[in-house]
Design a protein around this motif. Structure first.
Motif, PDB file in Angstrom:
ATOM      1  N   LEU A  47       0.702  -1.131  -0.023  1.00 44.95           N
ATOM      2  CA  LEU A  47       0.029   0.052  -0.215  1.00 44.95           C
ATOM      3  C   LEU A  47       0.895   1.215  -0.127  1.00 44.95           C
ATOM      4  O   LEU A  47       1.852   1.425   0.421  1.00 44.95           O
ATOM      5  CB  LEU A  47      -0.893   0.234   1.270  1.00 44.95           C
ATOM      6  N   SER A  48       0.496   2.594  -0.545  1.00 39.50           N
ATOM      7  CA  SER A  48       0.970   3.570  -0.596  1.00 39.50           C
ATOM      8  C   SER A  48       0.940   4.358   0.815  1.00 39.50           C
ATOM      9  O   SER A  48       0.053   3.999   1.495  1.00 39.50           O
ATOM     10  CB  SER A  48       0.573   4.464  -1.712  1.00 39.50           C
ATOM     11  N   ASP A  49       1.513   5.539   0.918  1.00 40.91           N
ATOM     12  CA  ASP A  49       1.417   6.386   2.071  1.00 40.91           C
ATOM     13  C   ASP A  49       0.049   7.062   2.182  1.00 40.91           C
ATOM     14  O   ASP A  49      -0.315   7.388   3.255  1.00 40.91           O
ATOM     15  CB  ASP A  49       2.473   7.385   2.257  1.00 40.91           C
ATOM     16  N   SER A  50      -0.687   6.938   1.090  1.00 43.75           N
ATOM     17  CA  SER A  50      -2.313   7.565   1.162  1.00 43.75           C
ATOM     18  C   SER A  50      -3.433   6.689   1.382  1.00 43.75           C
ATOM     19  O   SER A  50      -4.313   7.151   1.419  1.00 43.75           O
ATOM     20  CB  SER A  50      -2.265   8.076  -0.121  1.00 43.75           C
ATOM     21  N   VAL A  51      -2.987   5.441   1.826  1.00 42.20           N
ATOM     22  CA  VAL A  51      -3.884   4.610   2.204  1.00 42.20           C
ATOM     23  C   VAL A  51      -4.940   4.935   3.308  1.00 42.20           C
ATOM     24  O   VAL A  51      -4.588   5.613   4.176  1.00 42.20           O
ATOM     25  CB  VAL A  51      -3.360   3.153   2.710  1.00 42.20           C
ATOM     26  N   GLN A  52      -6.160   4.640   3.386  1.00 39.12           N
ATOM     27  CA  GLN A  52      -7.268   5.107   4.484  1.00 39.12           C
ATOM     28  C   GLN A  52      -7.766   3.792   4.894  1.00 39.12           C
ATOM     29  O   GLN A  52      -8.118   2.914   4.216  1.00 39.12           O
ATOM     30  CB  GLN A  52      -8.027   6.047   3.691  1.00 39.12           C
ATOM     31  N   VAL A  53      -7.921   3.755   6.128  1.00 40.35           N
ATOM     32  CA  VAL A  53      -8.679   2.661   6.914  1.00 40.35           C
ATOM     33  C   VAL A  53     -10.023   3.195   7.670  1.00 40.35           C
ATOM     34  O   VAL A  53      -9.897   4.422   8.209  1.00 40.35           O
ATOM     35  CB  VAL A  53      -7.785   2.074   8.040  1.00 40.35           C
ATOM     36  N   ALA A 141       0.713   1.343  10.419  1.00 36.02           N
ATOM     37  CA  ALA A 141      -0.365   0.347  10.879  1.00 36.02           C
ATOM     38  C   ALA A 141      -1.251  -0.054   9.930  1.00 36.02           C
ATOM     39  O   ALA A 141      -1.964  -1.119  10.084  1.00 36.02           O
ATOM     40  CB  ALA A 141      -1.042   1.396  12.043  1.00 36.02           C
ATOM     41  N   ALA A 142      -1.529   0.814   8.861  1.00 38.60           N
ATOM     42  CA  ALA A 142      -2.645   0.410   7.870  1.00 38.60           C
ATOM     43  C   ALA A 142      -2.116  -0.687   7.088  1.00 38.60           C
ATOM     44  O   ALA A 142      -2.905  -1.792   6.774  1.00 38.60           O
ATOM     45  CB  ALA A 142      -2.972   1.616   6.905  1.00 38.60           C
ATOM     46  N   ARG A 143      -0.633  -0.738   6.847  1.00 32.99           N
ATOM     47  CA  ARG A 143      -0.186  -1.839   6.121  1.00 32.99           C
ATOM     48  C   ARG A 143      -0.156  -3.120   6.975  1.00 32.99           C
ATOM     49  O   ARG A 143      -0.360  -4.277   6.492  1.00 32.99           O
ATOM     50  CB  ARG A 143       1.265  -1.595   5.629  1.00 32.99           C
ATOM     51  N   ALA A 144       0.181  -3.114   8.181  1.00 37.83           N
ATOM     52  CA  ALA A 144      -0.032  -4.230   9.310  1.00 37.83           C
ATOM     53  C   ALA A 144      -1.329  -4.604   9.240  1.00 37.83           C
ATOM     54  O   ALA A 144      -1.402  -5.990   9.498  1.00 37.83           O
ATOM     55  CB  ALA A 144       0.450  -3.751  10.671  1.00 37.83           C
ATOM     56  N   LEU A 145      -2.400  -3.865   9.251  1.00 36.52           N
ATOM     57  CA  LEU A 145      -3.745  -4.228   9.322  1.00 36.52           C
ATOM     58  C   LEU A 145      -4.191  -5.091   8.044  1.00 36.52           C
ATOM     59  O   LEU A 145      -4.795  -6.091   8.094  1.00 36.52           O
ATOM     60  CB  LEU A 145      -4.872  -2.949   9.444  1.00 36.52           C
ATOM     61  N   TYR A 146      -3.793  -4.233   6.932  1.00 40.93           N
ATOM     62  CA  TYR A 146      -4.167  -5.011   5.699  1.00 40.93           C
ATOM     63  C   TYR A 146      -3.609  -6.342   5.522  1.00 40.93           C
ATOM     64  O   TYR A 146      -4.319  -7.316   5.033  1.00 40.93           O
ATOM     65  CB  TYR A 146      -3.595  -4.030   4.620  1.00 40.93           C
ATOM     66  N   ALA A 147      -2.123  -6.321   5.924  1.00 42.01           N
ATOM     67  CA  ALA A 147      -1.389  -7.811   5.811  1.00 42.01           C
ATOM     68  C   ALA A 147      -2.288  -8.749   6.552  1.00 42.01           C
ATOM     69  O   ALA A 147      -2.453  -9.997   6.490  1.00 42.01           O
ATOM     70  CB  ALA A 147      -0.042  -7.450   6.010  1.00 42.01           C
ATOM     71  N   ASP A 175     -10.239  -5.793  17.702  1.00 40.82           N
ATOM     72  CA  ASP A 175      -8.776  -6.323  18.004  1.00 40.82           C
ATOM     73  C   ASP A 175      -7.774  -6.333  16.969  1.00 40.82           C
ATOM     74  O   ASP A 175      -6.838  -6.157  17.261  1.00 40.82           O
ATOM     75  CB  ASP A 175      -9.166  -8.101  18.460  1.00 40.82           C
ATOM     76  N   ASN A 176      -8.276  -6.595  15.764  1.00 38.41           N
ATOM     77  CA  ASN A 176      -7.394  -6.485  14.586  1.00 38.41           C
ATOM     78  C   ASN A 176      -6.695  -4.793  14.413  1.00 38.41           C
ATOM     79  O   ASN A 176      -5.632  -4.789  14.343  1.00 38.41           O
ATOM     80  CB  ASN A 176      -7.964  -6.701  13.285  1.00 38.41           C
ATOM     81  N   VAL A 177      -7.689  -4.017  14.725  1.00 38.71           N
ATOM     82  CA  VAL A 177      -6.996  -2.506  14.829  1.00 38.71           C
ATOM     83  C   VAL A 177      -6.100  -2.494  15.773  1.00 38.71           C
ATOM     84  O   VAL A 177      -5.104  -1.869  15.531  1.00 38.71           O
ATOM     85  CB  VAL A 177      -8.217  -1.548  14.814  1.00 38.71           C
ATOM     86  N   ASP A 178      -6.613  -2.702  16.857  1.00 35.45           N
ATOM     87  CA  ASP A 178      -5.447  -2.738  18.038  1.00 35.45           C
ATOM     88  C   ASP A 178      -4.151  -3.512  17.892  1.00 35.45           C
ATOM     89  O   ASP A 178      -3.158  -2.980  18.357  1.00 35.45           O
ATOM     90  CB  ASP A 178      -6.377  -3.059  19.417  1.00 35.45           C
ATOM     91  N   SER A 179      -4.326  -4.591  17.472  1.00 41.81           N
ATOM     92  CA  SER A 179      -3.052  -5.423  17.239  1.00 41.81           C
ATOM     93  C   SER A 179      -2.270  -4.795  16.098  1.00 41.81           C
ATOM     94  O   SER A 179      -1.170  -4.771  16.151  1.00 41.81           O
ATOM     95  CB  SER A 179      -3.409  -6.607  16.747  1.00 41.81           C
TER      96      SER A 179
END
Length: 415
Positions: A47-53, A141-147, A175-179
């Motif tokens: 993902l790019s740095d402009s990713v939105q969650v 954090a967004a990349r970690a969540l996506y993966a 839980d996934n967002v927190d992790s």
């Protein structure tokens, strides 16, 4: 309450346990088939740095499985051509032994993925508005969540054992967002204490206000754990409560939610309007009819009307008690036992009903049985509002009638 209504309430409980809190069938009407999620190697370089969650909250619908709303995560990255949603609330009617699985609390739910446009279209067709909360997550954090979500969406990982309060489609998202925050080196989520602590049962009450039969059946089957006071994080088992918690959540002292928007609206959407308390009226109507018939002799213990009336009454209560007892003792459900409704709804009343039907309830042993049932049921009725478990109000007049009829049986030893 008439026996058919009581049975409908128990069926509703099964449906609530099997498909509550944002769950949905794998292929509901107007849904789209989206296919399997890609393997992690398929979305390199990432993902790019402009990713939105964003957290998506779908408001309650009309079906039993949609009474409590729904939640999903949306990950959008225009640069990478990604706009995908993830939800943990899908169940499959084609699972082997489906009915036995959900009766036993052993039904598996799965993480489902879908393009955002398809989800938006589906809920527009269902006339269920969607609230979007854009989360303030770093690109890491967004990349970690996506993966993490993509890994969980793989066929070998997507199924999990659903739990009504503590492991469902809303709690898994939180839980996934927190992790993901912790994995990216950020502080974890901080949720302030609940503004007005409530029990799980009190939190559920507004959602079935428009479906009193569902509420009555669920209140009967949900046991003592439902009357525990929920912590702030535990309140997030409900999608709308999850959205409220996220609005108050912070990460490192900053609000987690950057913005909140309603993607579309439908007049009259939201929590249901309270419906007339038909089960309560039916319960008091049954009591009035039973007491009137007893007083004028229509339910004389020696008469056919009395015998068959008691057969229906004890049979219906015994069946309800058996269902409640099995949900407590013979399932993996964590919220259906202990169940104090067994104080008045004895499963053995089903045997008493069969004995009445064949005319064999005149023996001394049955006189003791009915006398004991009358005393215990009266005591349960006196303690109805003082027990640590909230017992359903529509069943209170049924319990009173049961006590009266058991007393009549004990006094006359009649068939």
């Amino acid at each position: 309450m008439r026996p058919p209504a009581r049975l409908a309430g128990l069926v509703a409980l099964v449906l609530v346990l099997a498909a509550p809190l944002g769950a949905q069938p794998a292929a509901p009407p107007a849904a789209v088939s989206y296919g399997a999620a890609p393997a992690p190697s398929a979305f390199a370089p990432g993902l790019s740095d402009s990713v939105q969650v964003s957290m998506l909250t779908m408001l309650p619908g009309r079906q039993v499985y949609s009474l409590f709303g729904h939640s999903a995560l949306r990950i959008r990255d225009d640069a990478a051509g990604i706009d995908q949603t993830y939800n943990f609330g899908t169940f499959d009617f084609d699972q082997s032994f489906f009915v036995l699985r959900f009766l036993g609390g052993r039904l598996d739910y799965v993480l489902d993925t879908a393009p955002f446009w398809a989800v938006l279209q589906q809920y527009q067709l269902e006339e269920r508005p969607i609230i979007e909360q854009r989360l303030r997550l770093s690109p890491e954090a967004a990349r970690a969540l996506y993966a993490r979500l993509e890994e969980n969406a793989l066929p070998q990982n997507r199924a999990y054992r659903y739990d009504f309060f503590w492991d469902n489609c809303s709690t898994r998202l939180l839980d996934n967002v927190d992790s993901a925050l912790v994995a990216a080196g950020s502080p974890g989520l901080r949720l302030p204490p609940a503004e007005r602590p409530q029990t799980f049962r009190a939190l559920l009450r507004p959602y079935w206000a428009g479906a009193p039969t569902v509420g009555t059946g669920a209140n009967f089957g949900l046991g003592l754990p439902t009357d525990q006071v929920a912590s702030a994080r535990e309140e997030a088992f409900l999608p709308l409560e999850l959205a409220a918690q996220l609005d108050r959540a912070t990460v490192g002292g900053r609000p987690l939610v950057a913005s909140r928007d309603t993607l579309f609206w439908v007049p009259g959407a939201g929590l249901p309007r309270p419906a007339p308390p038909v089960p309560t009226w039916a319960g008091w109507g049954v009591l009035a009819l039973g007491l009137g018939a007893t007083a004028v002799g229509g339910w004389r213990a020696h008469g056919r009307a009395g015998r068959w009336g008691d057969t229906v009454l004890f049979g219906a209560v015994g069946f309800a008690g058996l269902v409640g007892f099995l949900l407590w003792t013979a399932t993996d459900h964590q919220v259906t036992g202990p169940n104090l409704n067994v104080l008045w709804a004895w499963p053995t009343h089903l045997l008493a009903a069969v004995t009445l039907a064949v005319g064999g309830a005149g023996r001394a042993a049955w006189r003791v049985y009915f006398g004991t049932a009358a005393v215990v049921t009266v005591l349960a009725a006196l303690a109805w509002t003082g027990l640590p478990q909230t017992l359903p109000a529509p069943f209170f007049p049924v319990a009173l009638l049961l006590a009266v009829r058991a007393g009549v049986r004990a006094a006359t030893m009649a068939t």
